[in-house]
Design a protein around this motif. Structure first.
Motif, PDB file in Angstrom:
ATOM      1  N   GLU A 101      64.558 -73.031 101.987  1.00 12.57           N
ATOM      2  CA  GLU A 101      66.051 -72.951 102.012  1.00 12.57           C
ATOM      3  C   GLU A 101      66.733 -72.343 103.126  1.00 12.57           C
ATOM      4  OE1 GLU A 101      67.237 -75.823 101.167  1.00 12.57           O
ATOM      5  OE2 GLU A 101      65.166 -76.656 100.019  1.00 12.57           O
ATOM      6  N   THR A 102      66.192 -71.352 103.531  1.00 15.30           N
ATOM      7  CA  THR A 102      66.846 -69.835 104.402  1.00 15.30           C
ATOM      8  C   THR A 102      67.427 -70.471 106.108  1.00 15.30           C
ATOM      9  OG1 THR A 102      66.459 -68.174 102.552  1.00 15.30           O
ATOM     10  CG2 THR A 102      67.386 -67.956 104.520  1.00 15.30           C
TER      11      THR A 102
ATOM     12  N   GLU B 141      68.408 -65.283 107.492  1.00 12.10           N
ATOM     13  CA  GLU B 141      70.545 -65.270 107.201  1.00 12.10           C
ATOM     14  C   GLU B 141      70.868 -64.272 108.701  1.00 12.10           C
ATOM     15  OE1 GLU B 141      71.031 -64.118 103.031  1.00 12.10           O
ATOM     16  OE2 GLU B 141      70.332 -65.896 102.487  1.00 12.10           O
TER      17      GLU B 141
ATOM     18  N   ARG C 237      62.051 -70.647  98.893  1.00 12.16           N
ATOM     19  CA  ARG C 237      63.016 -70.252  99.167  1.00 12.16           C
ATOM     20  C   ARG C 237      63.117 -70.193 100.454  1.00 12.16           C
ATOM     21  NH1 ARG C 237      63.095 -64.975  96.314  1.00 12.16           N
ATOM     22  NH2 ARG C 237      61.370 -64.443  97.798  1.00 12.16           N
ATOM     23  N   THR C 238      61.814 -69.718 101.762  1.00 16.40           N
ATOM     24  CA  THR C 238      62.303 -70.214 102.749  1.00 16.40           C
ATOM     25  C   THR C 238      62.880 -71.098 103.833  1.00 16.40           C
ATOM     26  OG1 THR C 238      60.204 -68.344 102.811  1.00 16.40           O
ATOM     27  CG2 THR C 238      60.573 -68.808 105.161  1.00 16.40           C
TER      28      THR C 238
ATOM     29  N   GLU D 277      62.934 -58.332 111.386  1.00 16.70           N
ATOM     30  CA  GLU D 277      62.196 -57.918 110.164  1.00 16.70           C
ATOM     31  C   GLU D 277      62.444 -56.433 110.391  1.00 16.70           C
ATOM     32  OE1 GLU D 277      59.881 -58.987 105.400  1.00 16.70           O
ATOM     33  OE2 GLU D 277      59.213 -60.178 107.839  1.00 16.70           O
TER      34      GLU D 277
ATOM     35  N   THR E 180      58.516 -60.744 110.167  1.00 15.33           N
ATOM     36  CA  THR E 180      59.008 -62.066 111.154  1.00 15.33           C
ATOM     37  C   THR E 180      60.278 -61.334 111.908  1.00 15.33           C
ATOM     38  OG1 THR E 180      59.348 -63.025 108.829  1.00 15.33           O
ATOM     39  CG2 THR E 180      61.083 -63.343 110.246  1.00 15.33           C
TER      40      THR E 180
ATOM     41  N   THR F 136      62.288 -61.037 104.674  1.00 13.46           N
ATOM     42  CA  THR F 136      62.104 -62.580 105.534  1.00 13.46           C
ATOM     43  C   THR F 136      63.365 -62.992 105.556  1.00 13.46           C
ATOM     44  OG1 THR F 136      59.766 -62.758 105.439  1.00 13.46           O
ATOM     45  CG2 THR F 136      61.063 -64.454 105.853  1.00 13.46           C
ATOM     46  N   ASP F 137      63.824 -63.210 104.218  1.00 17.26           N
ATOM     47  CA  ASP F 137      64.591 -64.322 103.894  1.00 17.26           C
ATOM     48  C   ASP F 137      66.096 -63.738 104.690  1.00 17.26           C
ATOM     49  OD1 ASP F 137      63.220 -66.248 103.200  1.00 17.26           O
ATOM     50  OD2 ASP F 137      63.401 -65.495 101.378  1.00 17.26           O
TER      51      ASP F 137
END
Length: 295
Positions: free
Chosen positions: A250-251, A200, A247-248, A190, A178, A195-196
């Motif tokens: 929302e992050t 962030e 999850r990705t 990344e 990423t 990734t998340d």
């Protein structure tokens, strides 16, 4: 049951193992799950309790011999890896048994691809073939094109094109999948954090740069974030396949990102319908591109 109908599942974290489990069972496979204590959701036990075609065996990351013995006793000849195992877990929390310790000593480099490739070879030598983790989930692979109602705008297209160049170059080093870009500037890459966490980190950095105190200095970077997630140029589809899901997304929303680019044909999309609706609500564009496609 014939061995060709048995499947070994090495389960990491997230929903990936559950989706693969359901797909394999729909094809009549008996599934022997090797659940990783440090990663796998305990819900896998409940899933097995409801289905006599599923057995679960818990083991730690470093127990390679136990993994092999578990599959051999069950008559497993084919296995898949599904679900993330955090890179920092692999290289910091792992307590290798004698077989894995020997493997680690012989590695030329300590990146994830080399390690998992070596594990796959050991499994193969023991009569257990590791197959592609997308073997049962091909309908979930992204198709080329814009996946959302909104297409990337001109600024986002420039960021994608720049990000593709950066991500393609980095991917060959197995650093991460990423890259996060704003105004054709690389904000985050990344590494072991995943990734998340990289998204962030990019969000935090942009909030700092765009704060009132830093407004003048950050004027050239006052843009939304674009996230580019690509497989490696020679991605081994047996492990570490790029995945995007709730999850990705929302992050990305929390980080203030407005666009996501992935590679068509080699990225799995979980909960596609929900993802498209949620992206529309958040004003996020999602596009699946061919490698180095000009947008």
């Amino acid at each position: 049951m014939p061995s060709e109908l048995k499947l070994g599942l090495i389960a990491g974290n997230g929903r990936f193992p559950f989706l693969l489990l359901d797909a394999a069972r729909a094809e009549g496979r008996q599934v022997v799950v090797a659940a990783i204590k440090e990663e796998t959701d305990p819900e896998i036990n409940e899933r097995a309790a409801r289905d006599v075609g599923i057995t679960v065996h818990w083991l730690s990351l470093g127990e390679l011999s136990k993994l092999i013995e578990t599959f051999q006793r069950a008559g497993v000849r084919h296995a898949v890896m599904a679900g993330q195992v955090k890179h920092k877990q692999i290289f910091s929390s792992i307590r290798p048994d004698w077989r894995l310790a020997k493997l680690l000593l012989n590695l030329r480099t300590r990146n994830t691809d080399v390690l998992l490739g070596a594990v796959a070879k050991v499994l193969g030598d023991e009569g257990i073939e590791l197959i592609s983790s997308t073997a049962f989930l091909e309908p979930l692979l992204a198709q080329e094109g814009v996946l959302t109602d909104r297409s990337p705008n001109e600024e986002e297209r420039k960021d994608i094109e720049y990000g593709l160049t950066v991500a393609t170059g980095l991917a060959s080093f197995d650093i991460g999948q990423t890259v996060v870009v704003a105004a054709q500037a690389c904000v985050a890459v990344e590494a072991m954090e995943g990734t998340d966490a990289s998204i962030e980190r990019a969000g935090e950095l942009m909030r700092t740069l765009n704060s009132e105190d830093a407004q003048d200095a950050a004027s050239t970077l006052r843009r939304s974030l674009t996230v580019i997630k690509l497989p490696k140029p020679r991605q081994d589809m047996r492990f570490d396949v790029p995945v995007i899901g709730e999850r990705t997304l929302e992050t990305m929303i929390r980080a203030g990102a407005s666009c996501l680019a992935i590679e068509a044909g080699r990225t799995l999309i979980f909960d596609r319908e929900f993802l498209v609706r949620r992206a529309a609500d958040a004003g996020i564009a999602i596009v699946a591109v061919a490698p180095r496609m000009t947008l």
